[in-house]
Design a protein around this motif. Structure first.
Motif, PDB file in Angstrom:
ATOM      1  N   GLU A  43      33.432  28.940  38.328  1.00 59.34           N
ATOM      2  CA  GLU A  43      33.049  29.661  37.266  1.00 59.34           C
ATOM      3  C   GLU A  43      32.408  30.829  37.691  1.00 59.34           C
ATOM      4  O   GLU A  43      32.992  31.989  37.305  1.00 59.34           O
ATOM      5  CB  GLU A  43      32.029  28.910  36.432  1.00 59.34           C
ATOM      6  N   PHE A  46      35.334  33.186  39.052  1.00 54.53           N
ATOM      7  CA  PHE A  46      36.036  33.794  38.191  1.00 54.53           C
ATOM      8  C   PHE A  46      35.438  34.917  37.480  1.00 54.53           C
ATOM      9  O   PHE A  46      36.043  36.076  37.021  1.00 54.53           O
ATOM     10  CB  PHE A  46      36.849  32.789  36.944  1.00 54.53           C
ATOM     11  N   ALA A  47      34.162  34.626  37.156  1.00 53.08           N
ATOM     12  CA  ALA A  47      33.286  35.820  36.681  1.00 53.08           C
ATOM     13  C   ALA A  47      33.439  37.177  37.553  1.00 53.08           C
ATOM     14  O   ALA A  47      33.278  38.214  37.107  1.00 53.08           O
ATOM     15  CB  ALA A  47      31.804  35.389  36.435  1.00 53.08           C
ATOM     16  N   LEU A  49      35.713  37.982  39.739  1.00 54.52           N
ATOM     17  CA  LEU A  49      36.967  38.512  39.668  1.00 54.52           C
ATOM     18  C   LEU A  49      37.105  39.192  38.403  1.00 54.52           C
ATOM     19  O   LEU A  49      37.767  40.529  38.519  1.00 54.52           O
ATOM     20  CB  LEU A  49      38.065  37.553  39.775  1.00 54.52           C
ATOM     21  N   ARG A  50      36.778  38.962  37.323  1.00 57.10           N
ATOM     22  CA  ARG A  50      37.005  39.598  36.039  1.00 57.10           C
ATOM     23  C   ARG A  50      36.079  40.657  36.101  1.00 57.10           C
ATOM     24  O   ARG A  50      36.557  41.761  35.790  1.00 57.10           O
ATOM     25  CB  ARG A  50      36.401  38.516  34.947  1.00 57.10           C
ATOM     26  N   ALA A  51      34.820  40.892  36.801  1.00 56.38           N
ATOM     27  CA  ALA A  51      34.128  41.842  36.786  1.00 56.38           C
ATOM     28  C   ALA A  51      34.774  43.097  37.719  1.00 56.38           C
ATOM     29  O   ALA A  51      34.763  44.160  37.338  1.00 56.38           O
ATOM     30  CB  ALA A  51      32.666  41.466  37.258  1.00 56.38           C
ATOM     31  N   LEU A  53      37.946  43.251  38.243  1.00 54.23           N
ATOM     32  CA  LEU A  53      39.040  43.934  37.587  1.00 54.23           C
ATOM     33  C   LEU A  53      38.794  44.744  36.619  1.00 54.23           C
ATOM     34  O   LEU A  53      39.620  45.531  36.308  1.00 54.23           O
ATOM     35  CB  LEU A  53      40.111  42.547  37.413  1.00 54.23           C
ATOM     36  N   MET A  54      37.749  44.476  35.693  1.00 59.48           N
ATOM     37  CA  MET A  54      37.486  45.265  34.496  1.00 59.48           C
ATOM     38  C   MET A  54      36.693  46.418  34.892  1.00 59.48           C
ATOM     39  O   MET A  54      36.405  47.345  34.200  1.00 59.48           O
ATOM     40  CB  MET A  54      36.637  44.387  33.582  1.00 59.48           C
ATOM     41  N   ARG A  58      36.037  49.886  32.605  1.00 63.14           N
ATOM     42  CA  ARG A  58      34.377  50.233  32.234  1.00 63.14           C
ATOM     43  C   ARG A  58      34.095  51.636  32.673  1.00 63.14           C
ATOM     44  O   ARG A  58      33.380  52.309  31.973  1.00 63.14           O
ATOM     45  CB  ARG A  58      33.552  49.141  32.738  1.00 63.14           C
TER      46      ARG A  58
END
Length: 68
Positions: A43, A46-47, A49-51, A53-54, A58
């Motif tokens: 978890e 994945f958090a 990786l999302r941060a 990639l985003m 942003r």
């Protein structure tokens, strides 16, 4: 009288199950602990990786807009 017999039957049938649950619950908890730790780790991964990639979106002004 039938209620008393049903209560006695319930007592005879359920106390072994209650003792079994008391003995097996800690063992089940110990077996499940590594899977919980792996879940927490994934978890977090994945958090992250999302941060990552985003982040470009942003920085360029994407994301939720406020209506102020």
């Amino acid at each position: 009288m039938i209620k008393l017999l049903l209560w006695l039957l319930l007592f005879v049938l359920c106390w072994p199950l209650a003792l079994l649950a008391l003995v097996l619950y800690p063992l089940f908890w110990l077996i499940a602990l590594p899977f919980r730790l792996i879940g927490i780790t994934f978890e977090g991964l994945f958090a992250l990786l999302r941060a990552v990639l985003m982040l470009p979106a942003r920085l360029l002004g994407g994301g939720p807009r406020n209506s102020n």
